[in-house]
Scaffold this active site. Structure first.
Site, PDB file in Angstrom:
ATOM      1  N   GLY A  12      27.765 135.410  34.194  1.00  0.00           N
ATOM      2  CA  GLY A  12      26.628 136.612  33.917  1.00  0.00           C
ATOM      3  C   GLY A  12      26.394 137.650  34.627  1.00  0.00           C
ATOM      4  O   GLY A  12      25.428 139.038  34.543  1.00  0.00           O
ATOM      5  N   ASN A  13      27.511 137.868  35.249  1.00  0.00           N
ATOM      6  CA  ASN A  13      27.098 139.310  36.176  1.00  0.00           C
ATOM      7  C   ASN A  13      27.454 140.190  34.190  1.00  0.00           C
ATOM      8  O   ASN A  13      27.194 141.508  34.611  1.00  0.00           O
ATOM      9  CB  ASN A  13      27.807 140.021  36.688  1.00  0.00           C
ATOM     10  CG  ASN A  13      29.622 139.946  36.911  1.00  0.00           C
ATOM     11  OD1 ASN A  13      29.873 138.553  35.862  1.00  0.00           O
ATOM     12  ND2 ASN A  13      30.171 140.361  37.357  1.00  0.00           N
ATOM     13  N   LYS A 128      21.839 119.645  34.926  1.00  0.00           N
ATOM     14  CA  LYS A 128      22.316 121.032  34.378  1.00  0.00           C
ATOM     15  C   LYS A 128      20.622 121.793  34.637  1.00  0.00           C
ATOM     16  O   LYS A 128      19.627 121.314  33.074  1.00  0.00           O
ATOM     17  CB  LYS A 128      22.993 121.515  32.979  1.00  0.00           C
ATOM     18  CG  LYS A 128      23.063 122.861  32.826  1.00  0.00           C
ATOM     19  CD  LYS A 128      24.494 123.014  32.670  1.00  0.00           C
ATOM     20  CE  LYS A 128      24.225 124.964  33.351  1.00  0.00           C
ATOM     21  NZ  LYS A 128      25.496 125.933  34.120  1.00  0.00           N
ATOM     22  N   LYS A 212      30.500 127.533  29.337  1.00  0.00           N
ATOM     23  CA  LYS A 212      31.422 128.581  28.075  1.00  0.00           C
ATOM     24  C   LYS A 212      32.569 128.816  28.332  1.00  0.00           C
ATOM     25  O   LYS A 212      33.600 129.289  28.139  1.00  0.00           O
ATOM     26  CB  LYS A 212      30.541 129.260  28.498  1.00  0.00           C
ATOM     27  CG  LYS A 212      30.036 130.735  29.842  1.00  0.00           C
ATOM     28  CD  LYS A 212      30.948 131.946  30.171  1.00  0.00           C
ATOM     29  CE  LYS A 212      31.135 132.371  30.595  1.00  0.00           C
ATOM     30  NZ  LYS A 212      30.500 131.058  32.748  1.00  0.00           N
ATOM     31  N   LYS A 274      35.373 126.875  36.312  1.00  0.00           N
ATOM     32  CA  LYS A 274      36.308 128.177  35.654  1.00  0.00           C
ATOM     33  C   LYS A 274      38.412 127.722  35.656  1.00  0.00           C
ATOM     34  O   LYS A 274      38.593 127.949  35.522  1.00  0.00           O
ATOM     35  CB  LYS A 274      35.931 129.216  36.390  1.00  0.00           C
ATOM     36  CG  LYS A 274      34.785 130.207  36.007  1.00  0.00           C
ATOM     37  CD  LYS A 274      34.701 131.314  37.333  1.00  0.00           C
ATOM     38  CE  LYS A 274      32.967 131.603  36.709  1.00  0.00           C
ATOM     39  NZ  LYS A 274      32.148 131.058  35.330  1.00  0.00           N
TER      40      LYS A 274
END
Ligand code: ADP
Ligand code: MG
Length: 312
Positions: A12-13, A128, A212, A274
């Protein structure tokens, strides 16, 4: 340095939360990507799309209300977000190559469909949150009219929730491979990909969001990449994260990562996927390394100077 095939997953960053923020954020992101290209690597870029697909989804829902039509399906909103984000990244990359007086390689965004299983257990427990916040009455009305599942989100109101099924097949993989192998810098699988299920010959879009990081791991595995580089907002993964006895991790094995995950060291919805994605990739072959690090530290992490490395 030895040329490596690298799949980068941008968090996101790397893109910011609003349109103006994205214009600025992609400049830093382009620097991190061009660093790796400049070091001689073959790079494929995957990115998230949470805030962007939210904006598009809200806009399409508003439009449908004025128009009296059905809102654009979430799969269509993901496709739109891939194009919009791809546009900004393509543009920023081109500018960064020019700033460094490097030849601009062919840069392309691939609109990517990712197949999921219709019977993925995630469809039974959608969790979500997406789209706008609603009051209870509107939420229940929308749920009734559109077949949405709505839930209270952290005391801020009601939101639609969708499933996050596992990616099974990247439909455009042969095209992505051909482009990357011929030296193009490819941006693909945006937002985890457009979620589709196979219905005979037809691929039908489904209202779901693919993580993702999992999509990037599947891409890296099937492209036979050397590295999966997950770029986010922390320089390393920690155990006892945020606690006084916090310890940053530098080099861990797949087995150690799995043990820490089982011990609840990684927050579900942020660091856990992740680490799981990194493990999936690292386990898929010999000499496959996954790195989790800060966006701005990508180059140092690839040189082994920082980041958390996960290997078999
Ligand atoms: P992205 O947008 O890159 O996917 P997320 O916010 O989903 O980023 O996940 C990254 C965040 O996970 C970090 O910024 C950090 O705040 C959080 N986090 C949770 N658990 C850990 C941990 N054990 N070690 C490091 N970071 C963690
Ligand atoms: Mg995330």
């Amino acid at each position: 340095m030895e040329k490596k095939k690298i799949v980068i997953a941008l968090g996101g960053n790397a893109l910011g939360n609003t349109l103006p923020e994205q214009m600025i954020a992609v400049k830093t992101t382009a620097k991190a990507i061009v660093d790796l290209v400049e070091d001689g690597n073959e790079v494929v870029v995957v990115h998230g799309n949470g805030p962007q697909v939210g904006v598009i989804n809200n806009a399409m829902t508003e439009y449908a209300q004025q128009d009296g039509s059905n809102p654009a399906p979430l799969s269509v909103c993901v496709a739109m977000s891939q194009a919009y984000i791809g546009y900004d990244i393509q543009n920023a990359l081109r500018e960064e190559f020019l700033n460094r007086e490097l030849a601009v390689p062919p840069i392309a965004t691939m609109v990517t469909q990712v197949r999921v299983d219709a019977d993925d257990p995630a469809f039974r427990t959608p969790s979500k949150p997406i789209g706008r916040f609603m009051n209870k009455d509107l939420a229940l009305k929308e749920a009734g009219e559109r077949g949405w599942i709505v839930k209270e989100d952290a005391g801020r109101g009601y939101r639609r929730v969708v499933a996050s099924p596992k990616p099974k097949e990247i439909i455009e993989l042969p095209a992505i491979r051909a482009m990357a192998d011929s030296g193009q810098l490819v941006i693909c699988c945006g937002g985890g990909g457009i979620p589709v299920v196979a219905e005979g010959k037809h691929l039908a879009g489904v209202p779901a969001v693919i993580d993702k990081d999992f999509a990037a791991a599947l891409l890296a595995e099937t492209m036979e990449a050397d590295m999966l580089v997950i770029l986010t907002a922390v320089e390393k993964v920690a155990i006892r994260y945020g606690k006084p006895e916090q310890k940053w991790l530098s080099d861990i094995s797949v087995a150690e990562a799995e043990q820490y995950a089982a011990d609840g060291e990684f927050a579900p919805g942020s660091m856990l996927p992740k680490v799981q994605a990194a493990v999936n990739f690292a386990r898929s072959g010999e000499n496959r390394t996954a790195i989790i690090t800060l966006l701005e530290k990508a180059r140092e992490a690839l040189r082994g100077e920082t980041g958390t490395r996960i290997k078999k």
